[in-house]
Motif scaffolding. Structure first.
Motif, PDB file in Angstrom:
ATOM      1  N   THR A  26      -6.928   1.114 -10.356  1.00 30.85           N
ATOM      2  CA  THR A  26      -7.320   0.292  -9.522  1.00 30.85           C
ATOM      3  C   THR A  26      -5.976  -0.101  -8.540  1.00 30.85           C
ATOM      4  N   THR A  27      -5.017  -0.061  -8.383  1.00 36.32           N
ATOM      5  CA  THR A  27      -3.853   0.382  -7.633  1.00 36.32           C
ATOM      6  C   THR A  27      -4.328   0.847  -6.434  1.00 36.32           C
ATOM      7  N   SER A  28      -4.647   2.388  -7.307  1.00 36.49           N
ATOM      8  CA  SER A  28      -4.313   3.701  -5.939  1.00 36.49           C
ATOM      9  C   SER A  28      -5.941   3.012  -5.542  1.00 36.49           C
ATOM     10  N   THR A  29      -6.384   2.348  -5.361  1.00 33.48           N
ATOM     11  CA  THR A  29      -7.799   2.394  -5.034  1.00 33.48           C
ATOM     12  C   THR A  29      -7.703   0.959  -3.217  1.00 33.48           C
ATOM     13  N   LEU A  78      -1.373   7.507  -1.676  1.00 31.81           N
ATOM     14  CA  LEU A  78      -0.045   6.782  -0.911  1.00 31.81           C
ATOM     15  C   LEU A  78      -0.438   5.411  -1.679  1.00 31.81           C
ATOM     16  N   SER A  79      -1.911   5.347  -1.630  1.00 34.08           N
ATOM     17  CA  SER A  79      -1.223   3.650  -1.979  1.00 34.08           C
ATOM     18  C   SER A  79      -1.558   3.120  -3.513  1.00 34.08           C
ATOM     19  N   LEU A  80      -1.287   4.387  -4.039  1.00 31.34           N
ATOM     20  CA  LEU A  80      -0.411   4.585  -5.436  1.00 31.34           C
ATOM     21  C   LEU A  80       1.031   4.435  -5.172  1.00 31.34           C
ATOM     22  N   LEU A  81       1.717   5.069  -4.855  1.00 28.34           N
ATOM     23  CA  LEU A  81       2.544   4.620  -4.397  1.00 28.34           C
ATOM     24  C   LEU A  81       3.270   3.257  -3.153  1.00 28.34           C
ATOM     25  N   GLU A  82       2.496   2.736  -2.543  1.00 25.41           N
ATOM     26  CA  GLU A  82       3.353   2.219  -1.984  1.00 25.41           C
ATOM     27  C   GLU A  82       2.678   0.853  -2.228  1.00 25.41           C
ATOM     28  N   GLN A  83       1.812   0.539  -3.353  1.00 25.71           N
ATOM     29  CA  GLN A  83       1.432  -0.859  -3.462  1.00 25.71           C
ATOM     30  C   GLN A  83       2.140  -0.813  -4.816  1.00 25.71           C
ATOM     31  N   SER A  84       1.992   0.241  -6.190  1.00 25.67           N
ATOM     32  CA  SER A  84       2.567   0.008  -7.178  1.00 25.67           C
ATOM     33  C   SER A  84       3.538  -0.815  -7.223  1.00 25.67           C
TER      34      SER A  84
END
Length: 390
Positions: A264-267, A286-292
């Motif tokens: 979910t975070t990666s999307t 990038l979404s996973l790395l920056e939002q998790s």
């Protein structure tokens, strides 16, 4: 020698469409877009942005003078190329002011091309450990107004610096890949719109994932327990989830929950940008790395790359110590926060604005586009690019 992603940057145009409003305008239940395919916003490319400018803008803020000197290979992955002969990489190389003693090429295999570029980059670094390679995945997904594919359009680019001793992600060597000649999505030379067999493409995406994931387990000895997260190529955010769910029965409830949460975070970014073809997998990463907030150094991240036609690959990487210190989160947050919503009528007008197909000259108003690098027009059949800050 460790080889992997040392830097990663992203760019998307400054305007977007709200998918709820697009659904209403197309007489579709909004949930079909926001839940059914999992999209909230769709980036819209103005006429002053193309695959070249998107890629150059994505790389602009992550490169320093040392990078510009050490990058001796630029690999431009795209299915939105602007010339049958000259590579997009040559344009980007000049716009970024890179070392002239460099190779610059364009690679194509639908949405898989940036992954191919990364693997080529790894081989180059093995032979030239002091070098750096700039890999770009840049595309504009266009299916046409009020078409079945309209809700899966988007625009953007991801830029990655591949080097020895990477500071973000070390790429492992357990890659597994697969090719099969199928017609699930294609765009003939004579067409400016893609053709797609949606149901067949979804089936093949999942089939490819299952085949390469099974082979990866056999080759690496790893299973889902060893994966902190798995990132997917995302033509729309529900697609990867459909594939992930096919293997979740093979593990524990704890691992299932972890993988689903990270998925979910990666999307997050993809949900608000749309499909960017070659860059989609890496936008998900990038979404996973920056939002998790709970990804730990040393975690193994699995990645599934798929390009219709079709080529698929599963590979993995290890997060490096203090990797978060080397992400560009502030700039990416500002990029998203500064975007402007356009109404459906405006979006349709922008979509219909196209460059001359008869070789005519045209001058474009780049002052309406806040991006640093823009397409300023065409003169004598040559695209005119401008870096406002060079």
């Amino acid at each position: 020698m460790k080889i992997g992603i040392d830097k990663i940057g992203f760019f998307t145009p400054h305007i977007y469409v709200d998918m709820n409003k697009l659904a209403v305008a197309r007489n579709v239940e909004p949930e079909k877009f926001t839940i059914g395919i999992g999209q909230s916003q769709m980036a819209v490319a103005p006429i002053t942005q193309d695959s070249i400018t998107l890629a150059a803008n994505a790389a602009l803020k992550i490169l320093d003078d040392e990078d510009r000197e050490k990058i001796d290979y630029v690999i431009f992955g795209s299915e939105s190329g602007i010339d049958h002969s000259k590579s997009g990489a040559v344009y980007v190389h000049q716009l970024l002011g890179l070392n002239p003693n460099a190779r610059a090429i364009e690679v194509k295999q639908a949405c898989y091309a940036a992954t191919a570029g990364i693997q080529m980059a790894k081989g180059h670094i093995v032979l030239n450990p002091e070098s750096k390679v700039l890999v770009l995945g840049s595309d504009i997904a266009r299916y046409g107004l009020d078409t079945s594919g309209e809700s899966t359009q988007g625009a953007g680019a991801v830029a990655m610096v591949i080097s020895a001793n990477p500071r973000i992600l070390e790429l492992e060597n357990h890659n597994v890949y697969l090719t099969n000649d199928i017609m699930d999505f294609w765009r003939p030379i004579y067409s400016d719109k893609a053709f797609v067999d949606g149901k067949f493409s979804n089936e093949q995406y999942i089939a490819f994932f299952n085949k390469v994931w099974t082979a990866y387990q056999e080759k690496s000895g790893f299973d889902l327990n060893e994966m902190e997260a798995i990132c997917f190529h995302l033509p729309y955010t529900k697609m990867g989830l459909k594939a992930l769910r096919t293997v979740l029965d093979d593990t524990t409830e704890e691992v299932r929950e972890r993988l689903l949460n990270h998925y979910t975070t990666s999307t997050t970014y993809n949900r608000n940008v749309g499909n960017i073809y070659t860059g989609s997998l890496y936008l998900s990463l990038l979404s996973l790395l920056e939002q998790s907030e709970d990804l730990k150094d040393g975690s193994r991240i699995g990645m599934f790359s798929y390009g219709s036609g079709a080529v698929g690959e599963f590979f993995s990487g290890i997060l490096q110590p203090n990797y978060r210190n080397h992400l560009n989160m502030k700039d990416h947050k500002q990029l998203f926060d500064s975007r402007k919503e356009v109404l459906i009528e405006e979006y349709e007008h922008i979509f219909k604005e196209t460059l001359p197909a008869d070789g005519s000259d045209i001058e474009l108003d780049i002052m309406k586009d806040p991006a640093s690098i823009c397409l300023a027009g065409i003169t004598d059949h040559k695209r005119q690019y401008v870096n406002k800050h060079s």
